[in-house]
Each structure stands twice: as C-alpha cells, then as structure tokens.
Design an enzyme around this catalytic site. Sequence first.
Site, mmCIF file in Angstrom:
data_model
loop_
_atom_site.group_PDB
_atom_site.id
_atom_site.type_symbol
_atom_site.label_atom_id
_atom_site.label_comp_id
_atom_site.label_asym_id
_atom_site.label_seq_id
_atom_site.Cartn_x
_atom_site.Cartn_y
_atom_site.Cartn_z
ATOM 1 N N LYS A 113 -13.507 -6.001 -41.737
ATOM 2 C CA LYS A 113 -12.077 -5.675 -41.709
ATOM 3 C C LYS A 113 -11.291 -6.878 -42.226
ATOM 4 O O LYS A 113 -11.475 -8.005 -41.738
ATOM 5 C CB LYS A 113 -11.656 -5.430 -40.263
HETATM 6 O O1 G3P Z 1 -8.055 -1.231 -34.197
HETATM 7 C C1 G3P Z 1 -6.744 -1.559 -34.292
HETATM 8 C C2 G3P Z 1 -5.721 -0.601 -33.753
HETATM 9 O O2 G3P Z 1 -6.249 0.618 -33.423
HETATM 10 C C3 G3P Z 1 -4.816 -1.210 -32.757
HETATM 11 O O3 G3P Z 1 -4.124 -0.299 -31.985
HETATM 12 O O4 G3P Z 1 -2.724 0.261 -30.051
HETATM 13 O O5 G3P Z 1 -3.052 -2.159 -30.681
HETATM 14 O O6 G3P Z 1 -1.667 -0.645 -32.078
HETATM 15 P P1 G3P Z 1 -2.824 -0.745 -31.159
#
Ligand code: G3P
Length: 218
Positions: A85
Amino acid sequence: MKFFLDTANLDEIREAAALGVLDGVTTNPTLLSKQVGGDDFKKILKQVCDVVKGPVCAEVVSEDAEGMVREAKELAGIDEHIVIKIPMVRNGLKAIGKLSGEGLATAATLVFSPSQALLAARAGAAYVIPFIGRLEDASHYGTDLVVDIVDIFDNYDFETEVMVASVRSPLQVVEVAMAGADIVTVPPKVIDQMITHPMTEAGVKRFLEDWQKLGAKI
Ligand code: G3P
C-alpha cells in the site's frame, strides 16, 4: 465483489475466514499499532498471510520515493501474498510506477478523487483504494467517487481493481456493490451488522419456541 477485512487482528481474521467471506486483508500503520506486539509487525503480517492465503495489504511509511521502494521490497519479502500500500502522493506515484515495473503488486491508498485513481491506474497500481467514510466525514457523498472511478476504469479496460475502504455501514457496502466496486474492505463490526437483521432473529426465536412445543428431536 470480493470481501477484505480491514484489521490486523488475527482472531478477527480467523472468524471472518470461518464465515467463508474472506478474500483478503487490509492493514495500515494505525491498525498494526493497535496489536499487542505491534512492533513485531513482520511476524503479525506473516501470520495474517498464513490464515488468509490471499492478498494482504501492508503500507509503507517513508515519504520519499526511494524509501518507499526500499520498504516495499522489505514488506514484499515477508510473504508472496503481500500487496504494498502506497499513499497517493507525488512520491507515492513514482514508487508505484517503479515497483509495478518490477512486477510487484501495489495499491494506491488514501484516494479521494477520480483523477488520483486515474493516475495510479496509469502508473500500474494493481488496486486503487478510495476512502469513502473519510470523504463523507468531509461532507462529500462517498459512493459518487466509486461510481466515477469504476466508469473511468471501464472506459479504458484498466485491470486495476477498485478496493473501497473506510467503510462504516452495511448501506455503504450495498451502494458500492451496486456501483461495481471490485472489492470492499470492511472492519469486523460492519460484517456483524451485515449479518444481523432483527426479523431474522425474531423468526429463529419463534421457530425454536414452536419446535420445543412439539417436543421432538431432529
Ligand atoms: O484501511 C484503511 C481504511 O479503511 C481506514 O478507515 O475508518 O480509519 O477511515 P477509517
């Protein structure tokens, strides 16, 4: 649509695998930092790969392209299933181009616009990762971004897959599935919410009560 789990927690990953819905896993520095022994991140990532036997995303943390490439190769050495990533910034794009040229699978993360997705695909990213929840935190409708990216990729037959992340609800999953996303990566809580329906629970309860009245065994 494929389902990835957005966690670095092995118990949660094993549970999703047992449900038969686990195609891959996404981690990031924040998710790894939440694990006990998170400093031994390579061991954790290897264990995750052994359970999943599918793509497992691990993120670089350098800010220069050379550092990203070096870290990417280090992470890729952990297991054949590791996908690198890389944040969708200028240096990230350079690193994606270089790594893709060498045959390593990369995922452009922190994608918030169709133009970012277009460039990442053009540079050879295997995946682009639009963050729809964080976009909605900023008052933009997340599914519109996914619709636009899917349209653009379809126009040019890009092989890059659209992996939707930052998902906070079952409704978002349904919307991006209708938009044609290739993959959705969800936290375990969203899988739980997708399984559960009060009418299903009520129906099971009533069937069990009626069966008990019968007093028979299957
Ligand atoms: O994998 C990264 C992503 O899904 C993060 O999610 O909830 O921290 O915006 P969030």
